[in-house]
Design a protein around this motif. Structure first.
Motif, short mmCIF file in Angstrom:
data_model
loop_
_atom_site.label_atom_id
_atom_site.label_comp_id
_atom_site.label_asym_id
_atom_site.label_seq_id
_atom_site.Cartn_x
_atom_site.Cartn_y
_atom_site.Cartn_z
N ALA A 94 -6.97 7.52 -7.34
CA ALA A 94 -6.52 8.64 -6.52
C ALA A 94 -5.90 8.11 -5.22
N GLN A 95 -6.51 7.10 -4.63
CA GLN A 95 -5.97 6.52 -3.41
C GLN A 95 -4.63 5.83 -3.68
N ARG A 96 -4.53 5.13 -4.79
CA ARG A 96 -3.25 4.50 -5.17
C ARG A 96 -2.18 5.55 -5.41
N THR A 97 -2.56 6.63 -6.08
CA THR A 97 -1.63 7.72 -6.34
C THR A 97 -1.11 8.31 -5.04
N ALA A 98 -2.01 8.60 -4.10
CA ALA A 98 -1.60 9.15 -2.81
C ALA A 98 -0.70 8.18 -2.06
N ALA A 99 -0.98 6.88 -2.15
CA ALA A 99 -0.16 5.89 -1.45
C ALA A 99 1.25 5.84 -2.03
N VAL A 100 1.38 5.89 -3.35
CA VAL A 100 2.69 5.90 -4.00
C VAL A 100 3.48 7.14 -3.57
N LEU A 101 2.80 8.28 -3.54
CA LEU A 101 3.47 9.51 -3.14
C LEU A 101 3.91 9.45 -1.68
N GLU A 102 3.05 8.94 -0.81
CA GLU A 102 3.40 8.82 0.61
C GLU A 102 4.63 7.94 0.80
N ARG A 103 4.68 6.82 0.08
CA ARG A 103 5.85 5.94 0.18
C ARG A 103 7.12 6.65 -0.29
N GLY A 104 6.96 7.63 -1.20
CA GLY A 104 8.10 8.39 -1.69
C GLY A 104 8.39 9.64 -0.86
N GLY A 105 7.66 9.82 0.24
CA GLY A 105 7.91 10.96 1.10
C GLY A 105 7.20 12.24 0.73
N ILE A 106 6.17 12.13 -0.10
CA ILE A 106 5.42 13.30 -0.55
C ILE A 106 4.00 13.22 0.00
#
Length: 84
Positions: free
Chosen positions: A14-26
């Motif tokens: 879940a933390q990795r998922t959130a990090a990927v999304l944050e890097r993509g502007g989400i």
């Protein structure tokens, strides 16, 4: 507001998922998944807005992060599965 929960297999994912999304502007918020979704045990999910779901799934696919499921929050407080 309509939102989706991207259910992950662990807190780390879940933390990795959130990090990927944050890097993509989400914006993705990590939270405990409701018992109605995960059943026994604990689960974690990332909350995303309705308008950002499609882009979020594309980013996760590129990062090779596969969610356990995608659920929409219904107006009555329940959740309905809409994706794998």
């Amino acid at each position: 507001m309509v939102y989706y929960l991207i259910v992950c297999r662990s807190l780390t994912y879940a933390q990795r998922t959130a990090a990927v999304l944050e890097r993509g502007g989400i914006t993705g918020v990590v939270l405990r998944a409701p018992k109605s979704i995960v059943g026994e045990g604990c689960g974690y999910a990332v909350k995303v807005s309705e308008r950002r779901l499609a882009q979020a799934l594309v980013l996760l696919n590129r990062a090779e992060l596969k969610p356990k499921g995608v659920y929409i929050a219904e107006s009555d407080g329940s959740y309905r599965q809409v994706g794998p």
